[in-house]
Write a protein that holds these residues in place. Structure first.
Motif, PDB file in Angstrom:
ATOM      1  N   PRO A  76       0.814  -1.228   0.000  1.00  0.00           N
ATOM      2  CA  PRO A  76       0.000   0.000   0.000  1.00  0.00           C
ATOM      3  C   PRO A  76       0.842   1.271   0.000  1.00  0.00           C
ATOM      4  O   PRO A  76       0.354   2.348  -0.360  1.00  0.00           O
ATOM      5  N   PHE A  77       2.120   1.158   0.374  1.00  0.00           N
ATOM      6  CA  PHE A  77       3.008   2.317   0.433  1.00  0.00           C
ATOM      7  C   PHE A  77       3.659   2.621  -0.915  1.00  0.00           C
ATOM      8  O   PHE A  77       4.297   3.653  -1.085  1.00  0.00           O
ATOM      9  N   LEU A  78       3.523   1.717  -1.899  1.00  0.00           N
ATOM     10  CA  LEU A  78       4.105   1.946  -3.222  1.00  0.00           C
ATOM     11  C   LEU A  78       3.111   2.656  -4.141  1.00  0.00           C
ATOM     12  O   LEU A  78       1.901   2.461  -4.040  1.00  0.00           O
ATOM     13  N   ALA A  79       3.638   3.457  -5.030  1.00  0.00           N
ATOM     14  CA  ALA A  79       2.864   3.937  -6.175  1.00  0.00           C
ATOM     15  C   ALA A  79       3.309   3.085  -7.366  1.00  0.00           C
ATOM     16  O   ALA A  79       4.486   2.784  -7.501  1.00  0.00           O
ATOM     17  N   PHE A  80       2.352   2.690  -8.203  1.00  0.00           N
ATOM     18  CA  PHE A  80       2.744   1.870  -9.356  1.00  0.00           C
ATOM     19  C   PHE A  80       1.687   1.965 -10.451  1.00  0.00           C
ATOM     20  O   PHE A  80       0.551   2.361 -10.220  1.00  0.00           O
ATOM     21  N   THR A  81       2.104   1.626 -11.658  1.00  0.00           N
ATOM     22  CA  THR A  81       1.189   1.597 -12.796  1.00  0.00           C
ATOM     23  C   THR A  81       1.252   0.231 -13.462  1.00  0.00           C
ATOM     24  O   THR A  81       2.300  -0.422 -13.475  1.00  0.00           O
ATOM     25  N   LEU A 320      -1.874   4.923  -6.577  1.00  0.00           N
ATOM     26  CA  LEU A 320      -1.077   5.867  -5.802  1.00  0.00           C
ATOM     27  C   LEU A 320      -0.842   5.305  -4.404  1.00  0.00           C
ATOM     28  O   LEU A 320      -1.698   4.609  -3.852  1.00  0.00           O
ATOM     29  N   SER A 321       0.307   5.605  -3.864  1.00  0.00           N
ATOM     30  CA  SER A 321       0.602   5.167  -2.511  1.00  0.00           C
ATOM     31  C   SER A 321      -0.501   5.634  -1.566  1.00  0.00           C
ATOM     32  O   SER A 321      -0.926   6.782  -1.595  1.00  0.00           O
ATOM     33  N   ARG A 322      -0.956   4.728  -0.739  1.00  0.00           N
ATOM     34  CA  ARG A 322      -2.016   5.067   0.201  1.00  0.00           C
ATOM     35  C   ARG A 322      -1.570   6.155   1.163  1.00  0.00           C
ATOM     36  O   ARG A 322      -2.374   6.890   1.725  1.00  0.00           O
ATOM     37  N   PHE A 323      -0.257   6.254   1.372  1.00  0.00           N
ATOM     38  CA  PHE A 323       0.270   7.218   2.325  1.00  0.00           C
ATOM     39  C   PHE A 323       1.040   8.346   1.632  1.00  0.00           C
ATOM     40  O   PHE A 323       1.801   9.052   2.260  1.00  0.00           O
ATOM     41  N   GLN A 324       0.817   8.500   0.342  1.00  0.00           N
ATOM     42  CA  GLN A 324       1.635   9.442  -0.422  1.00  0.00           C
ATOM     43  C   GLN A 324       1.448  10.873   0.065  1.00  0.00           C
ATOM     44  O   GLN A 324       2.355  11.688  -0.010  1.00  0.00           O
TER      45      GLN A 324
END
Length: 332
Positions: A76-81, A320-324
């Motif tokens: 959940p802390f990563l942003a990725f596509t 998007l990262s949940r904690f972004q």
């Protein structure tokens, strides 16, 4: 000799161009007893099948999307596509002819003679990335205090994900294909079981600086091959808009010209035809092309509504990262 360029100024759709070009290649192959042109025509028919019968993409995308959901929960802390694409007509044509040049050139250097049609045709059976998916990950800066730590952690997560993918997709009807590479410098981050399946350009970058993990699967439901690429955002930027993109393209052109110098015109007809088709495509002014649903002001400003140049996107997902936006910015 007929070539794709002859069909790009009629105002027809990509599908109509493919149908006409493949049919004309087939007629030419029968007339001249040319098994390479027949293989070329059959290769184009694969693209036609993808464009005409897209229902299998729904099934394939759904199963790939299950891994997207897995990642969203696991990281959940990563942003990725996640992006999926069908290789575009021009890119596919370039690659097909590029394979012919490369095989004949390597064969000539190794044996001092040219391969026969059967050997060349057999080599063309390894085109397995008409459909490809890409996973690009990023660890937002709010989670780390130092740039070096971010790069190190992104690599850790990239290989973690790579080690899970083969078994995960195997359970959903995909079979990982051996890479065929005997890589002495194989990554220590890939498990022993997974190492034979990956082409690791992260630990072994290409001369252009390109870095990525590549793995090929056979989809037993759709009965076709698909490629999966894994990168960090920095690697993706370098490949798509950075020097790897530009240098790679320039290097490819230089290598093709070098092959032509070694194999003079008239020595190998199959090489001559593939070289002419490839060079004509590389010299193509896209702004002058007249294909339905396609508009280009130049070779950079392109509205590709039909998968002609950059490829048709079939799986656009962004997480998007949940904690972004967490202002506390705790390090993991």
């Amino acid at each position: 000799m007929i070539k794709l360029n002859d069909y790009l100024f009629s105002g027809d759709t990509v599908l109509k161009i493919l149908l006409q070009y493949s049919a004309d290649l087939k007629d030419e192959a029968i007339k001249n007893h040319n098994s390479i042109d027949m293989a070329h025509s059959n290769f184009l028919i694969q693209i036609i099948e993808i464009l005409e019968h897209t229902e299998f993409l729904t099934s394939q995308s759904r199963r790939i999307n299950e891994f997207y959901m897995y990642m969203a929960n696991k990281y959940p802390f990563l942003a990725f596509t996640f992006k999926g694409r069908i290789k575009s007509l021009i890119r596919a044509e370039e690659k097909f002819n590029g394979y012919i040049l490369e095989y004949i050139y390597d064969y000539y250097l190794a044996y001092g003679k040219y391969p026969n049609e059967a050997e060349i045709k057999n080599n063309l059976n390894f085109f397995r990335d008409l459909i490809a998916y890409r996973i690009v990950i990023s660890l937002p800066q709010c989670h780390v205090s130092e740039q070096d730590k971010r790069v190190e952690r992104e690599l850790k997560y990239l290989y973690e994900i790579a080690n899970v993918i083969p078994d995960f997709l195997e359970e959903r009807g995909f079979t990982a294909e051996l890479s065929g590479l005997i890589d002495i410098n194989g990554s220590k981050f890939l498990t022993e079981n997974n190492l034979p399946y990956y082409r690791d350009y992260v630990q072994n970058p290409r001369s252009s600086g390109y870095r990525s993990l590549h793995i090929t699967f056979y989809d037993n439901f759709a009965r076709c091959y698909t490629e999966l690429q894994l990168r960090t955002k920095d690697m993706d930027d370098l490949a798509e808009i950075g020097r790897a993109n530009h240098i790679g393209y320039e290097k490819q052109q230089e290598e093709n010209r070098a092959k032509r110098d070694i194999i003079p015109k008239g020595k190998c007809k199959i090489f001559d035809e593939a070289y002419e088709r490839l060079i004509k495509l590389q010299e193509l002014d896209l702004a002058a092309v007249n294909v339905n649903m396609f508009m280009a002001y130049n070779n950079q400003l392109i509205n590709d509504g039909c998968g002609l140049f950059r490829g048709r996107q079939i799986l656009p997902f962004e997480h998007l990262s949940r904690f972004q936006d967490d202002r506390i910015g705790k390090s993991l």
